[in-house]
Write an enzyme that holds these catalytic residues in place. Sequence first.
Site, short mmCIF file in Angstrom:
data_model
loop_
_atom_site.label_atom_id
_atom_site.label_comp_id
_atom_site.label_asym_id
_atom_site.label_seq_id
_atom_site.Cartn_x
_atom_site.Cartn_y
_atom_site.Cartn_z
N HIS A 290 -65.10 7.97 -15.53
CA HIS A 290 -64.16 8.35 -14.46
C HIS A 290 -64.66 9.57 -13.68
CE1 HIS A 290 -61.92 11.13 -17.37
NE2 HIS A 290 -61.79 11.84 -16.26
N ASP B 88 -65.40 5.36 -21.92
CA ASP B 88 -65.39 6.15 -20.69
C ASP B 88 -66.62 7.08 -20.61
OD1 ASP B 88 -64.74 7.55 -18.42
OD2 ASP B 88 -62.67 7.96 -19.00
N SER C 65 -63.01 16.81 -19.06
CA SER C 65 -63.52 15.45 -19.06
C SER C 65 -65.03 15.49 -19.02
CB SER C 65 -63.01 14.68 -17.85
OG SER C 65 -61.77 14.14 -18.15
N1 ARG Z 1 -55.97 11.16 -17.66
C1 ARG Z 1 -57.36 11.47 -17.46
C2 ARG Z 1 -57.50 12.70 -16.58
O1 ARG Z 1 -56.55 13.40 -16.38
C3 ARG Z 1 -58.13 10.32 -16.91
C4 ARG Z 1 -57.87 9.95 -15.48
C5 ARG Z 1 -58.71 8.83 -14.97
N2 ARG Z 1 -58.34 7.56 -15.53
C6 ARG Z 1 -57.33 6.77 -15.05
N3 ARG Z 1 -57.05 5.65 -15.67
N4 ARG Z 1 -56.66 7.06 -13.96
O2 ARG Z 1 -58.33 12.93 -15.75
N1 GLU Z 2 -58.89 13.32 -17.94
C1 GLU Z 2 -58.91 14.77 -17.86
C2 GLU Z 2 -60.09 15.23 -16.99
O1 GLU Z 2 -60.51 14.52 -16.10
C3 GLU Z 2 -58.94 15.36 -19.22
C4 GLU Z 2 -57.64 15.10 -19.86
C5 GLU Z 2 -56.83 16.38 -20.08
O2 GLU Z 2 -56.13 16.82 -19.16
O3 GLU Z 2 -56.94 16.92 -21.19
O4 GLU Z 2 -60.57 16.34 -17.11
#
Ligand code: ARG
Ligand code: GLU
Length: 719
Positions: free
Chosen positions: A84, A226, A654
């Site tokens: 991502h 991922d 991430s």
């Molecule tokens: N929750 C994760 C973050 O805050 C992943 C976001 C990307 N993935 C998604 N399915 N939208 O960045």
């Molecule tokens: N998906 C988040 C990022 O892109 C990390 C998840 C979190 O907030 O801990 O950094």
Amino acid sequence: MKRFLLSLFILLQVLPAVADEGMWILPLLRHQKFPQMQELGLRLQDYDIYNPDSSSIKDAIVIFGGGCTGEIVSPDGLLLTNHHCGYGQIQKHSSVEHDYLTDGFWAMSKAEELPNPGLKVTFIDKIEDVTEYVLEELKKDTEPNSMNYLSPRYLNNLAKERVGEKFLSDHPGTEVEIKPFYGGNQYYMFTKKIYSDVRLVGAPPSSIGKFGADTDNWMWPRHTGDFAVFRVYADAYGNPAEYSENNVPLRPKRWLKISLAGVQENDFAMIMGFPGTTYKYYTSWEVAERRDINNRVRIDMRELRQQVMLEEMLKDSKVRIQYSSKYAGSTNAYKNAIGTNWAIDKRDFEQVKKAEQDKLTTWARLQNRPEYPEALRAMEEIIKGRSDLQFRLWMLNEGLLMGIEFSRVPYLLDPLMNALKEKDGNRIDQELESLQEKYKGFANKDYAPEVDKKVAKVLLQEYLRRVPAGHRPDYLEEIDKRFKGNADAFVEYLFANSIYGSEANFFRFITKPTVKALENDPMIRFAKSVQDERVKLTEALTEFNTGYADAHRTYVKGLLEMYGDEINFPDANFSLRLTYGQVKGYEPVDAVYYNCQTTLEGVMEKEDPANWEFVVPPRLKELYQQKDFGVYGMPDGKMPVNFCATTHTTGGNSGSPVLNRDGELIGINFDRNWEGVGGDIQYLPDYQRSIIVDIRYVLFIIDKFAGAGYLLEEMDIVR
Ligand code: ARG
Ligand code: GLU
């Protein structure tokens, strides 16, 4: 007494948190947390992790792009991060003929690696405490309401002055930055080396890299591969250079060793990376504001918007493709807000923060430090005083600006108006051409006016219900005046009469442009009016925010004085941090225990060929059926996919490397469970988990699934 007991109770309740809580800065690690890390099982010395005088693990950790972390895993500059995080690059290289998002991409030699103009990778060469220097300089600043102590522009100028122009011109690609910590009570300078030739080496198909997509986002148990692979290039001297065919793979100071040993529950784990923003030093009033205004408005308004989007997406597969990314973006922050409010209530964060405030107040009285209770009083007054403005700004942002696409139509059209007024044919043609470009940008292939119209009706109605007349963007008064308060009729009117309402309208205007048409255009007036209101509210809030920053700085200073800086980590600010903890499952609700490790069995359980989010690629199924897991499978014959740990991470982490007690790579961080997102305000040891892709799954996909095993030859794999 009752009060005292209550605070004591709360303190005891949050005390165990100290075990794993925290995003620690490397220069303070030795003195703050190192003994606890060793107690939990770490077998390294502090200088193995961070050594100001020589290379250490920290040299393998980089900022990837603008908001993610990455790690170097080979002497040839190979880099791992999340799928991502590389999504934009993978998408840019994709076309109908080469759909790398759907099919994945693997360079089978260095010559096949794909350049990504604009993508940067940042190494942190040096970290220095410059608190004294900055505080001295700040004394020269005589302006009473100056915000210089937090201003990136001001601080980065100080950094440049400190190292000198010559140092910077002698070191191409090097930049210096000073960041405030603890609300502006401490300052660190970072010397960074920024590489701008970064090539895409490999990415799994989205059915692996994004498996579970939005349904599984922020969820444990998880089954997502991922990850993505890039390579950093440098000039012949190893210096940063723009893309060139003559560049060579970077020979890094340091790369991570990779462990195939896997994880067991309770194993020590640590994560290094660049967490973006946290709110550990929120006061109780900010907790309430965040829950009742920011998050409440976000949840309610997005729910309305997402409902309409989803309905339209399910009805029409063209709309589904057009709106899937917008929908995902909307739900990401929406789910986070829900999890945060759940945590705020579940463990009464308001009371937790209040206990901290009361403790400081009592201590300050004994120490005769009236400035601390004074700062708290100031913050209470500011937070309460700004609540109406804050509510209006959040309603405007979530309800109108982000929710309604046509609130962002091109509306700054003075050059065109002037050209029309002056009847300057050449300039009119030029400006019309430029307007056509902008219109194409707005009404692009992913814009469905029918969807925008439906969303707008629902959001406007709710906006009118919640924000009283007189407190709305001026142009919205028309709804009462001309449409008897009927938002639907107003929206229909905008679409029928604006040049942006339909393609036909736009081309009618282009063939016969007039000043009057622009002046009276209802969508342009709507967009302008919403922008004006945003500026007005932001300006009105500035005064509050200046006072707030000042009081916050004093409050944090008080806490540091009371506790010493040993147990308090500074809020995240996108600087390099370390968090440690244990691989551990959790009990989300009574009588249910979530294991810390997921396997390919779970991928197969979730498989649903009819739902794009849960499609499993045939090759992966084949490997699963043949149990062809090579050296990557577990002793029990299963294939590991993800695991979770008690480490304290947030957005920006991430792509961060997850390391074992010997500092070897065991996984890549990519998400958090929704029960843990409240950790941005207050860490919850029994709920918060980082979600990590097991490095064995990463190598299995590269080697067995993609047949790119040659990449493993350059890695240091400890078997
Ligand atoms: N929750 C994760 C973050 O805050 C992943 C976001 C990307 N993935 C998604 N399915 N939208 O960045
Ligand atoms: N998906 C988040 C990022 O892109 C990390 C998840 C979190 O907030 O801990 O950094």
